[in-house]
Structure formats: structure tokens, C-alpha cells
Design a protein around this motif. Structure first.
Motif, short mmCIF file in Angstrom:
data_model
loop_
_atom_site.label_atom_id
_atom_site.label_comp_id
_atom_site.label_asym_id
_atom_site.label_seq_id
_atom_site.Cartn_x
_atom_site.Cartn_y
_atom_site.Cartn_z
N HIS A 7 -41.30 42.41 38.92
CA HIS A 7 -41.72 43.80 38.72
C HIS A 7 -40.64 44.50 37.91
O HIS A 7 -39.46 44.47 38.28
CB HIS A 7 -41.92 44.53 40.05
N MET A 8 -41.04 45.12 36.80
CA MET A 8 -40.07 45.89 36.01
C MET A 8 -40.79 46.97 35.22
O MET A 8 -41.93 46.79 34.77
CB MET A 8 -39.28 44.97 35.07
N GLU A 9 -40.13 48.10 35.09
CA GLU A 9 -40.62 49.20 34.26
C GLU A 9 -39.56 49.49 33.20
O GLU A 9 -38.38 49.63 33.52
CB GLU A 9 -40.90 50.44 35.11
N VAL A 10 -40.00 49.56 31.96
CA VAL A 10 -39.09 49.70 30.83
C VAL A 10 -39.42 50.98 30.08
O VAL A 10 -40.57 51.22 29.71
CB VAL A 10 -39.21 48.48 29.89
N GLU A 11 -38.40 51.79 29.83
CA GLU A 11 -38.58 53.05 29.12
C GLU A 11 -38.21 52.90 27.64
O GLU A 11 -37.44 52.02 27.26
CB GLU A 11 -37.71 54.14 29.75
N GLU A 12 -38.76 53.78 26.84
CA GLU A 12 -38.46 53.81 25.42
C GLU A 12 -36.96 53.98 25.20
O GLU A 12 -36.30 54.80 25.84
CB GLU A 12 -39.22 54.98 24.77
#
Length: 242
Positions: free
Chosen positions: A21-26
């Protein structure tokens, strides 16, 4: 910008990625570290859709990639550039030509056949080559460039063809110290100034600590450390390299 949930990648012998699980921002510069066989390169290939997922959810800019398969595939191929350790370039062509030609699925067929280039494309490519510090090498053939310079040509090619995300698999492996710093500084600059997102597999922990805005540590296919870019504690290192 990117949200991955419950990513699993299995082969008959083993599980390579286990419920990632990972969330990547600009604009993030994420260094992925871990021991050999921990799943680092497999993770990048899955994000680039070069490896088939066993299961999981993949959201990019609000688009469910697997629920909208054709649209999703095109989006990832258009906006995510996968750069290998030894990027595939045309050795007999110049740096400029390599940037203009780009990858097959990103380049109009007429340009591949005729080699013709519009003036605005030419100027745009030269601007990007300047951004990666290679303006003086624009007309040099790839076979005449160093390993670090070739990596920067691959980065420039990705940017010229609209990449918003760069997935780089050990981009500085085998380079001399000066080239290592040059490539890492340019990746960092792209994140800061152009809000390009970079996810890179990095072997050397000290490079991840110096340049990345975030460090993800993998061990046996699982994320065991996910922290802001900084010097890792010994406990964190032990989790990754247990």
C-alpha cells in the motif's frame, strides 16, 4: 496522484510483493531501498505495468487503471516513464535525436518513418536537454557519452514525451561519483522545480538519505519503512536489512 492498495505479485515459487500500500504525491522524490530480492525492481515494473499484477488496486489521478483498462493502460504508458539501469537508446544517433524519437508508443509513426521534426518540437527538446545539463552534448552521438550522460538523455526523452512520473531502476548503478551526484541532483531538481514525481530504486542508503524527499524500505516483498527523506535510524536500517 498515485494510490496503490493491496498490490500482490506472485510467481509459482514465491510471493514477490505482498499487499503493498502506498500513496504518492506530485513532486515527491521517493527512494526505494532494500536487500537483493526484496521486490524493489518488481515494484517499479508493476507501477509501469511491465509486470502483471496478481491482485490489487491502482489509481492514478483519480482513474482506476484496471477498471478502465484501455484508458488506464494508455495513461500509464503516456505519463509514466520506466528507465532501466542501462536505458535503451540509439547509439548511432545524437542525444537530440534520441530525445525527439522517444519510445515507440510515444512517437508518431510518420516521424519514425521519415525522421522529420517540427521546429517547435526541436526547440522543446533542446530546452529539456538544457534542463538536464547536456546542452553542449546535444549533437553528440550516444556512443560518445558517459554512463551518467546517457541516463540524463533517457530522463530528457521521458520529459519530452510528457512523462509526469519517472520510475528509475538503479539509475546511478556503476557510475563514477561525479556522475552519480549529477544524475541525482537533476532528478531532485525535476521534483522541486517541475513537480515531476520520481520513484527510484537506490542501492546506496546514503544517496537515498541525501537526495530523496521520502524513503521506502522493502524487505521480503513488504514495506517495512516509509519515512520522510532523512538519515535513517539504526532501528529502521535493521528492519530493512534484517
Amino acid at each position: 496522484m498515485i494510490k496503490v492498495d493491496k498490490l500482490v505479485k506472485k510467481i509459482p515459487e514465491s510471493t514477490l510483493l505482498d499487499h503493498i500500500h502506498m500513496e504518492v504525491e506530485e513532486g515527491e522524490f521517493i527512494a526505494v531501498i532494500g536487500p537483493s530480492g526484496s521486490g524493489k525492481s518488481t515494484l517499479l515494473k508493476c507501477l509501469a505495468l511491465r509486470e502483471k499484477w496478481t491482485s490489487g488496486t491502482y489509481i492514478a489521478d483519480g482513474v482506476d487503471i484496471f477498471a478502465n483498462k484501455m484508458t488506464g493502460m494508455r495513461k500509464i504508458r503516456r505519463e509514466c516513464a520506466y528507465i532501466e539501469q542501462n536505458p535503451t537508446l540509439y547509439p548511432k544517433k545524437t542525444a537530440l535525436k534520441n530525445v525527439l524519437i522517444g519510445q515507440l508508443y510515444q512517437t508518431p509513426i510518420w516521424r519514425m518513418v521519415t525522421g522529420m521534426v517540427r521546429s517547435d518540437d526541436y526547440m522543446g527538446a533542446m530546452d529539456i536537454i538544457e534542463q538536464v545539463g547536456l546542452l553542449d552534448k546535444a549533437h553528440a552521438k550516444i556512443e560518445q557519452l558517459s554512463g551518467g550522460e546517457r541516463q540524463r538523455v533517457a530522463i530528457a526523452r521521458s520529459l519530452a514525451h510528457g512523462a509526469k512520473v519517472i520510475l528509475a531502476d538503479e539509475p546511478v548503478l556503476g557510475l563514477d561519483p561525479q556522475s552519480v551526484d549529477g544524475v541525482m541532483q537533476h532528478l531532485q531538481k525535476l521534483c522541486r522545480e517541475q513537480k515531476i514525481t520520481v520513484i527510484a530504486v537506490i542501492q546506496q542508503i546514503e544517496l537515498a538519505e541525501r537526495f530523496a524527499s521520502r524513503i521506502i524500505g522493502l524487505e521480503a516483498g513488504k514495506i517495512v519503512v516509509d519515512v520522510k527523506g532523512r538519515r535513517l535510524t539504526q532501528m529502521e536500517k535493521n528492519k530493512i536489512f534484517s
